[in-house]
Design an enzyme around this catalytic site. Structure first.
Site, PDB file in Angstrom:
ATOM      1  CG  ASP A  72      36.829  50.940  49.401  1.00  0.00           C
ATOM      2  OD1 ASP A  72      37.930  51.236  49.025  1.00  0.00           O
ATOM      3  OD2 ASP A  72      36.595  50.086  50.234  1.00  0.00           O
ATOM      4  CG  ASN A 140      33.137  45.480  60.446  1.00  0.00           C
ATOM      5  OD1 ASN A 140      33.895  45.403  59.419  1.00  0.00           O
ATOM      6  ND2 ASN A 140      32.212  46.490  60.161  1.00  0.00           N
ATOM      7  CG  HIS A 142      34.809  46.295  56.282  1.00  0.00           C
ATOM      8  ND1 HIS A 142      34.567  47.513  56.775  1.00  0.00           N
ATOM      9  CD2 HIS A 142      36.251  46.286  56.088  1.00  0.00           C
ATOM     10  CE1 HIS A 142      35.616  48.396  56.968  1.00  0.00           C
ATOM     11  NE2 HIS A 142      36.561  47.381  56.393  1.00  0.00           N
TER      12      HIS A 142
HETATM   13  C1  F6R Z   1      39.870  49.981  51.896  1.00  0.00           C
HETATM   14  C2  F6R Z   1      39.112  49.034  52.224  1.00  0.00           C
HETATM   15  C3  F6R Z   1      38.884  48.530  53.698  1.00  0.00           C
HETATM   16  C4  F6R Z   1      40.211  48.338  54.308  1.00  0.00           C
HETATM   17  C5  F6R Z   1      39.889  47.761  55.660  1.00  0.00           C
HETATM   18  C6  F6R Z   1      40.989  47.549  56.515  1.00  0.00           C
HETATM   19  O1  F6R Z   1      39.859  50.169  50.408  1.00  0.00           O
HETATM   20  O2  F6R Z   1      38.496  48.536  51.436  1.00  0.00           O
HETATM   21  O3  F6R Z   1      38.186  47.377  53.557  1.00  0.00           O
HETATM   22  O4  F6R Z   1      41.088  47.434  53.591  1.00  0.00           O
HETATM   23  O5  F6R Z   1      39.177  48.784  56.241  1.00  0.00           O
HETATM   24  O6  F6R Z   1      41.601  48.987  56.602  1.00  0.00           O
HETATM   25  P1  F6R Z   1      43.134  49.245  57.551  1.00  0.00           P
HETATM   26  O7  F6R Z   1      44.102  48.687  56.671  1.00  0.00           O
HETATM   27  O8  F6R Z   1      43.179  50.696  57.676  1.00  0.00           O
HETATM   28  O9  F6R Z   1      43.125  48.350  59.112  1.00  0.00           O
END
Ligand code: F6R
Length: 255
Positions: A72, A140, A142
């Site tokens: 992303d 959440n 995602h």
């Molecule tokens: C980043 C991404 C997000 C992160 C997720 C966890 O490319 O796609 O889905 O993997 O938000 O973020 P952290 O590891 O910072 O808790």
């Protein structure tokens, strides 16, 4: 599905790096799907360290023929901004290994037509056939920036970021208002087209999302639950992130 639970972050990083290394050693031109964020940072540090240690050996770990595809990218940041995901991956990983920058692919967040850019990126990822996709998970639930409510059939597209995601990512910006409101993200169906997927989670704040993703119903309200439909997923967790799992009937390994 397989669930690995590790006592320490260094063991976890080592276990994920083992899978990445095996993938590259068996296919030197492997296509890797890369995530950004705090969770993945210890893994990139471990891979850089293995690359450096092996650098002098004839059978050393080399990324020279690997291609990388980011999940992303934020919309609206200047390409020179250190917080674009492209720049975060560059400074935290790519610049320290022998993977050419030209072999790193990401959506262009400054494109004048993000919808067209998303479609072009989806086609590029689909054509590449990702061998191994690394994923984090949001509080959440995602994956990439597929926020709750995303269709399980979604493809790469322009999305609005959830308020919880913007709040979580505010730590990387000077002020919460500086966090972009939109991104281009690979869709859930795009991510599921990878041959193999590793979902990594570290910390108590991920425990609810992890439990729902692994043991709850497959539902668009918890996007990571879609991974249950993939034939080759490994969940690599620390004990805190795994603390709300019951793990009945799951192939698990506590390391
Ligand atoms: C980043 C991404 C997000 C992160 C997720 C966890 O490319 O796609 O889905 O993997 O938000 O973020 P952290 O590891 O910072 O808790």
């Amino acid at each position: 599905m397989t669930v690995h639970i590790h006592q320490s972050e260094s063991d976890l990083a080592s276990a994920v790096s083992d899978i990445v290394e095996q993938t590259i050693r068996s296919s030197p031109d492997a296509k890797l799907g890369l995530a950004t964020g705090s969770t993945i940072e210890p893994i990139y540090r471990e891979l850089v360290s293995r690359y450096r240690m092996a650098g002098q050996k004839p059978d050393g770990l080399s990324f020279a023929n690997v291609s990388a595809y980011l999940l992303d990218e934020y919309i609206g940041l200047d390409p020179s901004n250190p917080e674009t995901y492209r720049n975060v991956i560059r400074s935290g990983f790519i610049q320290h290994i022998d993977l050419p920058d030209s072999s790193v692919h990401s959506p262009e967040g400054d494109s004048i037509d993000p919808t067209e850019q998303a479609a072009a990126y989806d086609a590029a990822v689909t054509q590449a056939h990702i061998d191994l996709q690394l994923l984090g998970i949001g509080r959440n639930g995602h994956i990439a920036f597929n926020e709750p409510g995303s269709s399980l059939a979604s493809r790469t597209r322009l999305v609005n970021l959830a308020n919880t995601t913007r709040a979580d990512n505010a730590r990387f910006f000077a002020s919460p208002d500086d966090v972009p409101r939109q991104a281009i993200t690979q869709g859930i169906a795009t991510i599921l087209s990878a041959q193999q997927i590793i979902l990594i989670a570290i910390g108590q704040h991920k425990a609810d999302a992890v439990a729902q993703a692994i043991e709850g119903p497959v539902t668009s309200s918890l996007p990571a639950s879609a991974l249950q439909t993939h034939p080759r997923v490994t969940y690599v967790l620390d004990t805190a992130a795994a603390s709300k799992l019951t793990l009945s009937g799951v192939d698990r390994e506590v390391c």
